[in-house]
Design an enzyme around this catalytic site. Structure first.
Site, PDB file in Angstrom:
ATOM      1  N   ARG A   1      -4.715  10.262   4.519  1.00 48.98           N
ATOM      2  CA  ARG A   1      -3.706  11.309   4.742  1.00 48.98           C
ATOM      3  C   ARG A   1      -2.663  11.361   3.627  1.00 48.98           C
ATOM      4  O   ARG A   1      -2.104  12.414   3.339  1.00 48.98           O
ATOM      5  CB  ARG A   1      -2.986  11.069   6.060  1.00 48.98           C
ATOM      6  CG  ARG A   1      -3.834  11.208   7.281  1.00 48.98           C
ATOM      7  CD  ARG A   1      -2.965  11.002   8.495  1.00 48.98           C
ATOM      8  NE  ARG A   1      -1.785  11.857   8.427  1.00 48.98           N
ATOM      9  CZ  ARG A   1      -1.748  13.124   8.817  1.00 48.98           C
ATOM     10  NH1 ARG A   1      -2.808  13.677   9.334  1.00 48.98           N
ATOM     11  NH2 ARG A   1      -0.639  13.827   8.707  1.00 48.98           N
TER      12      ARG A   1
ATOM     13  N   CYS B   1      -5.187  12.735  13.480  1.00 50.10           N
ATOM     14  CA  CYS B   1      -5.758  11.437  13.175  1.00 50.10           C
ATOM     15  C   CYS B   1      -5.644  10.591  14.422  1.00 50.10           C
ATOM     16  O   CYS B   1      -5.077  11.027  15.415  1.00 50.10           O
ATOM     17  CB  CYS B   1      -5.093  10.789  11.966  1.00 50.10           C
ATOM     18  SG  CYS B   1      -3.573   9.956  12.342  1.00 50.10           S
TER      19      CYS B   1
ATOM     20  N   LYS C   1       0.837  -1.201   0.000  1.00 47.22           N
ATOM     21  CA  LYS C   1       0.000   0.000   0.000  1.00 47.22           C
ATOM     22  C   LYS C   1       0.872   1.251   0.000  1.00 47.22           C
ATOM     23  O   LYS C   1       0.641   2.174  -0.782  1.00 47.22           O
ATOM     24  CB  LYS C   1      -0.893   0.002   1.249  1.00 47.22           C
ATOM     25  CG  LYS C   1      -1.603   1.310   1.492  1.00 47.22           C
ATOM     26  CD  LYS C   1      -2.522   1.252   2.691  1.00 47.22           C
ATOM     27  CE  LYS C   1      -1.878   1.590   4.004  1.00 47.22           C
ATOM     28  NZ  LYS C   1      -1.576   3.012   4.202  1.00 47.22           N
ATOM     29  N   ASN C   2       1.866   1.288   0.888  1.00 47.02           N
ATOM     30  CA  ASN C   2       2.636   2.519   1.055  1.00 47.02           C
ATOM     31  C   ASN C   2       3.630   2.782  -0.077  1.00 47.02           C
ATOM     32  O   ASN C   2       4.254   3.839  -0.119  1.00 47.02           O
ATOM     33  CB  ASN C   2       3.357   2.520   2.406  1.00 47.02           C
ATOM     34  CG  ASN C   2       2.385   2.744   3.549  1.00 47.02           C
ATOM     35  OD1 ASN C   2       1.203   3.022   3.325  1.00 47.02           O
ATOM     36  ND2 ASN C   2       2.865   2.609   4.778  1.00 47.02           N
TER      37      ASN C   2
ATOM     38  N   ARG D   1       0.369  14.224  13.732  1.00 48.74           N
ATOM     39  CA  ARG D   1       0.901  14.048  12.377  1.00 48.74           C
ATOM     40  C   ARG D   1       1.002  15.337  11.556  1.00 48.74           C
ATOM     41  O   ARG D   1       0.250  15.546  10.595  1.00 48.74           O
ATOM     42  CB  ARG D   1       0.083  12.988  11.636  1.00 48.74           C
ATOM     43  CG  ARG D   1       0.129  11.670  12.367  1.00 48.74           C
ATOM     44  CD  ARG D   1      -0.550  10.567  11.619  1.00 48.74           C
ATOM     45  NE  ARG D   1       0.257  10.036  10.528  1.00 48.74           N
ATOM     46  CZ  ARG D   1      -0.071   8.956   9.833  1.00 48.74           C
ATOM     47  NH1 ARG D   1      -1.174   8.319  10.111  1.00 48.74           N
ATOM     48  NH2 ARG D   1       0.692   8.527   8.863  1.00 48.74           N
TER      49      ARG D   1
ATOM     50  N   ASP E   1       4.368   0.368  12.108  1.00 47.77           N
ATOM     51  CA  ASP E   1       3.160  -0.288  11.579  1.00 47.77           C
ATOM     52  C   ASP E   1       3.065  -1.767  11.990  1.00 47.77           C
ATOM     53  O   ASP E   1       2.061  -2.418  11.697  1.00 47.77           O
ATOM     54  CB  ASP E   1       3.121  -0.175  10.046  1.00 47.77           C
ATOM     55  CG  ASP E   1       2.784   1.240   9.592  1.00 47.77           C
ATOM     56  OD1 ASP E   1       2.412   2.066  10.437  1.00 47.77           O
ATOM     57  OD2 ASP E   1       2.907   1.515   8.378  1.00 47.77           O
TER      58      ASP E   1
ATOM     59  N   ARG F   1      -8.626  -0.693   4.653  1.00 45.14           N
ATOM     60  CA  ARG F   1      -7.727   0.329   4.086  1.00 45.14           C
ATOM     61  C   ARG F   1      -6.353  -0.265   3.788  1.00 45.14           C
ATOM     62  O   ARG F   1      -5.639   0.240   2.930  1.00 45.14           O
ATOM     63  CB  ARG F   1      -7.563   1.497   5.072  1.00 45.14           C
ATOM     64  CG  ARG F   1      -8.772   2.395   5.200  1.00 45.14           C
ATOM     65  CD  ARG F   1      -8.441   3.634   6.006  1.00 45.14           C
ATOM     66  NE  ARG F   1      -7.115   4.123   5.631  1.00 45.14           N
ATOM     67  CZ  ARG F   1      -6.169   4.467   6.501  1.00 45.14           C
ATOM     68  NH1 ARG F   1      -6.373   4.413   7.775  1.00 45.14           N
ATOM     69  NH2 ARG F   1      -4.998   4.887   6.058  1.00 45.14           N
TER      70      ARG F   1
HETATM   71  C1  UD1 Z   1       4.208   6.812   6.688  1.00 41.38           C
HETATM   72  C2  UD1 Z   1       3.363   5.591   6.396  1.00 41.38           C
HETATM   73  C3  UD1 Z   1       2.756   5.054   7.696  1.00 41.38           C
HETATM   74  C4  UD1 Z   1       3.868   4.800   8.713  1.00 41.38           C
HETATM   75  C5  UD1 Z   1       4.753   6.028   8.881  1.00 41.38           C
HETATM   76  C6  UD1 Z   1       5.971   5.773   9.760  1.00 41.38           C
HETATM   77  C7  UD1 Z   1       2.567   6.037   4.173  1.00 41.38           C
HETATM   78  C8  UD1 Z   1       1.428   6.372   3.279  1.00 41.38           C
HETATM   79  N1  UD1 Z   1       2.311   5.993   5.469  1.00 41.38           N
HETATM   80  O1  UD1 Z   1       3.351   7.809   7.233  1.00 41.38           O
HETATM   81  O2  UD1 Z   1       2.087   3.833   7.406  1.00 41.38           O
HETATM   82  O3  UD1 Z   1       3.284   4.499   9.967  1.00 41.38           O
HETATM   83  O4  UD1 Z   1       5.241   6.480   7.599  1.00 41.38           O
HETATM   84  O5  UD1 Z   1       6.720   4.732   9.241  1.00 41.38           O
HETATM   85  O6  UD1 Z   1       3.667   5.799   3.706  1.00 41.38           O
HETATM   86  N2  UD1 Z   1       6.546  14.437  11.110  1.00 41.38           N
HETATM   87  C9  UD1 Z   1       6.745  15.761  11.428  1.00 41.38           C
HETATM   88  N3  UD1 Z   1       6.561  16.685  10.427  1.00 41.38           N
HETATM   89  C10 UD1 Z   1       6.223  16.352   9.153  1.00 41.38           C
HETATM   90  C11 UD1 Z   1       6.041  14.983   8.848  1.00 41.38           C
HETATM   91  C12 UD1 Z   1       6.208  14.040   9.854  1.00 41.38           C
HETATM   92  O7  UD1 Z   1       7.048  16.105  12.563  1.00 41.38           O
HETATM   93  O8  UD1 Z   1       6.090  17.239   8.311  1.00 41.38           O
HETATM   94  C13 UD1 Z   1       6.729  13.414  12.178  1.00 41.38           C
HETATM   95  C14 UD1 Z   1       5.441  12.634  12.467  1.00 41.38           C
HETATM   96  O9  UD1 Z   1       4.640  13.311  13.408  1.00 41.38           O
HETATM   97  C15 UD1 Z   1       6.002  11.341  13.028  1.00 41.38           C
HETATM   98  C16 UD1 Z   1       7.292  11.158  12.209  1.00 41.38           C
HETATM   99  O10 UD1 Z   1       7.607  12.419  11.663  1.00 41.38           O
HETATM  100  O11 UD1 Z   1       6.318  11.487  14.383  1.00 41.38           O
HETATM  101  C17 UD1 Z   1       7.217  10.142  11.112  1.00 41.38           C
HETATM  102  O12 UD1 Z   1       6.067  10.397  10.324  1.00 41.38           O
HETATM  103  P1  UD1 Z   1       6.056  10.143   8.758  1.00 41.38           P
HETATM  104  O13 UD1 Z   1       7.188   9.249   8.386  1.00 41.38           O
HETATM  105  O14 UD1 Z   1       5.920  11.431   8.047  1.00 41.38           O
HETATM  106  O15 UD1 Z   1       4.704   9.326   8.575  1.00 41.38           O
HETATM  107  P2  UD1 Z   1       3.844   9.324   7.270  1.00 41.38           P
HETATM  108  O16 UD1 Z   1       4.716   9.591   6.101  1.00 41.38           O
HETATM  109  O17 UD1 Z   1       2.624  10.156   7.455  1.00 41.38           O
END
Ligand code: UD1
Length: 419
Positions: free
Chosen positions: A84, A108, A13-14, A113, A297, A389
């Site tokens: 998201r 969420c 999925k990701n 996030r 995950d 999902r």
């Molecule tokens: C992706 C995955 C999700 C997985 C996560 C962590 C997808 C579609 N989803 O989510 O399944 O659980 O990686 O492996 O690929 N953060 C910030 N600022 C930002 C962005 C992130 O502070 O602008 C922080 C988040 O709050 C979190 C950390 O960075 O603590 C990691 O999040 P992130 O890797 O961005 O998660 P996603 O990409 O949303």
């Protein structure tokens, strides 16, 4: 009952979501195969269609996206709210069309996030970004290369910026980049489309902007989280399962922990076998971290395994602050879990008791399904739309392994599992 048999793992999925969305960068079609049958994929295709892309889907779940016809640059709240990852359209739309309007994702169930890193990186590449009425409004002339350091390792942050940089003028360097296999798969797809990218899979990615892309076909990698979930299903039931169609090198942290829990693991080129020989798993200590660390995950599934393991185990969540909603539900099934900050301390019990429980997010719902497989009597899991999902027909794949699990077909979004 010990699960026995073979499961074919679906596409990731990701990886599928960013790769489908990367089609927005090109005037030529992108054909993507090994796409999983998931609600999030349907949402992504709906989003692309609303932006004006043409979608052709064939029965084998190969999708051809032609973004030559894109004429709308807005991802509306109703879509972003349900998925998201919709934020990933921001970089490609801005880079190719010089404009994008994307609803802010908001909070969420697993934490706040934020998306500040996506916005900061795009601004460094020359974008002007405002927040108006809950929407991110981004405009730019052609983006330019930039040296970006991500304060936190972010998977979709890295992907958004990498996609934006492929059409920018000059060189972009992303430091402290996410090294997840899904980032590498996206980079490989972009390279196939004509992008110039080096270093994906390390913490420093170099992107040299190009002017345009060409037609390309890409097959997405297997879902390492789906794979890990079926391995845990085998482990908690004392069973023996084989997974086909995977990249075992992406599962190392998960396989190590399963081995520590007492599983015999056999690995081939594109398969893995787990055998518990009928025994109960041992409690393990898990700490989530960006790849190659243990994936957040998979945290809920391992927490569940610790609940019925011999001895004690712990799960320390370092990525998301609110990812323990499954704990309350597992307690209702008789689990012994004590929370200490962001660590769950688990004392394994001989058996769990069936109950009516509620799924709160995607991976939490998978852990409840696993709990249902080993709990005495019947477990009914409510709100399993979360599970759809991220897992293609989880009840069918578990049934293939001998589990007594079925969907209740009364539109109530419930699954029933019996040990
Ligand atoms: C992706 C995955 C999700 C997985 C996560 C962590 C997808 C579609 N989803 O989510 O399944 O659980 O990686 O492996 O690929 N953060 C910030 N600022 C930002 C962005 C992130 O502070 O602008 C922080 C988040 O709050 C979190 C950390 O960075 O603590 C990691 O999040 P992130 O890797 O961005 O998660 P996603 O990409 O949303």
């Amino acid at each position: 009952m010990p699960l026995q048999g073979t499961v074919k793992i679906s596409g990731a999925k990701n990886a599928g979501l960013p790769i489908l969305i990367s089609s927005l960068l090109s005037e030529h079609p992108l054909q993507v195969s090994n796409i999983p049958h998931l609600q999030d994929v349907t949402t992504a295709l709906d989003l692309l269609a609303r932006l004006g892309a043409t979608i052709e889907l064939d029965e084998s779940m190969s999708v051809k996206v032609n973004a030559a016809t894109v004429s709308n640059f807005c991802a509306i709240y109703e879509i972003v709210e349900t998925m998201r990852a919709s934020i990933l359209v921001l970089g490609p739309l801005l880079s190719r069309f010089g404009q994008a309007k994307v609803s802010m994702p908001g909070g969420c169930s697993i934490g706040s996030r934020p998306i500040d890193l996506h916005i900061k990186g795009l601004k460094a590449m020359g974008a002007e970004i405002e927040l108006i009425d809950g929407y991110i409004l981004a405009t730019s002339k052609r983006l330019h290369g930039a040296h970006i350091f991500l304060d936190t390792v972010s998977v979709t942050g890295t992907e958004n910026l990498m996609m934006a940089a492929t059409l920018a003028r000059g060189t972009t360097v992303i430091e402290n980049a996410a090294q997840e296999p899904e980032v590498v798969d996206l980079a490989n797809c972009l390279i196939g489309m004509g992008a110039q990218i080096e270093g994906a899979g390390t913490s420093k990615i170099y992107i040299e902007g190009v002017d345009s892309f060409h037609e390309h076909s890409h097959r997405i990698i297997a879902d390492r989280i789906e794979a890990g979930t079926y391995l845990v299903a085998g482990a908690v039931t004392g069973g023996a399962v084989r997974l086909n169609g995977i990249q075992p090198e992406n599962l190392v942290s998960i396989l190590n922990k399963l081995n520590e829990a007492g599983a015999a693991i056999n690995v081939g080129k594109d398969w893995v076998e787990l055998n518990m020989n009928g025994s109960r798993p041992k409690g393990v200590d898990v700490r989530t971290a960006p790849f190659p660390g243990f994936p957040t995950d998979m945290q809920a599934q391992f927490l569940m395994m610790n609940c019925i393991a011999s001895g004690h185990g712990s799960v320390n969540e370092t990525i998301f602050e609110n990812r323990f909603q499954h704990v309350e539900e597992l307690r209702r099934m008789g689990a012994s879990i004590r929370m200490s900050g962001s660590t769950a301390l688990v004392r394994g019990v001989e058996s769990l008791k069936g109950a009516c429980v509620t799924a709160t997010d995607l991976r939490a719902s998978a852990c409840l399904a696993l709990a249902g497989l080993v709990a005495e009597s019947t477990t009914v899991i409510e709100k399993i739309h979360h599970i759809d999902r991220g897992y293609h027909c989880i009840e069918e794949k578990l049934s293939q392994l001998g589990a007594n699990i079925s969907r209740i077909h009364d539109h109530s979004h419930r699954i029933r599992a019996v040990a």
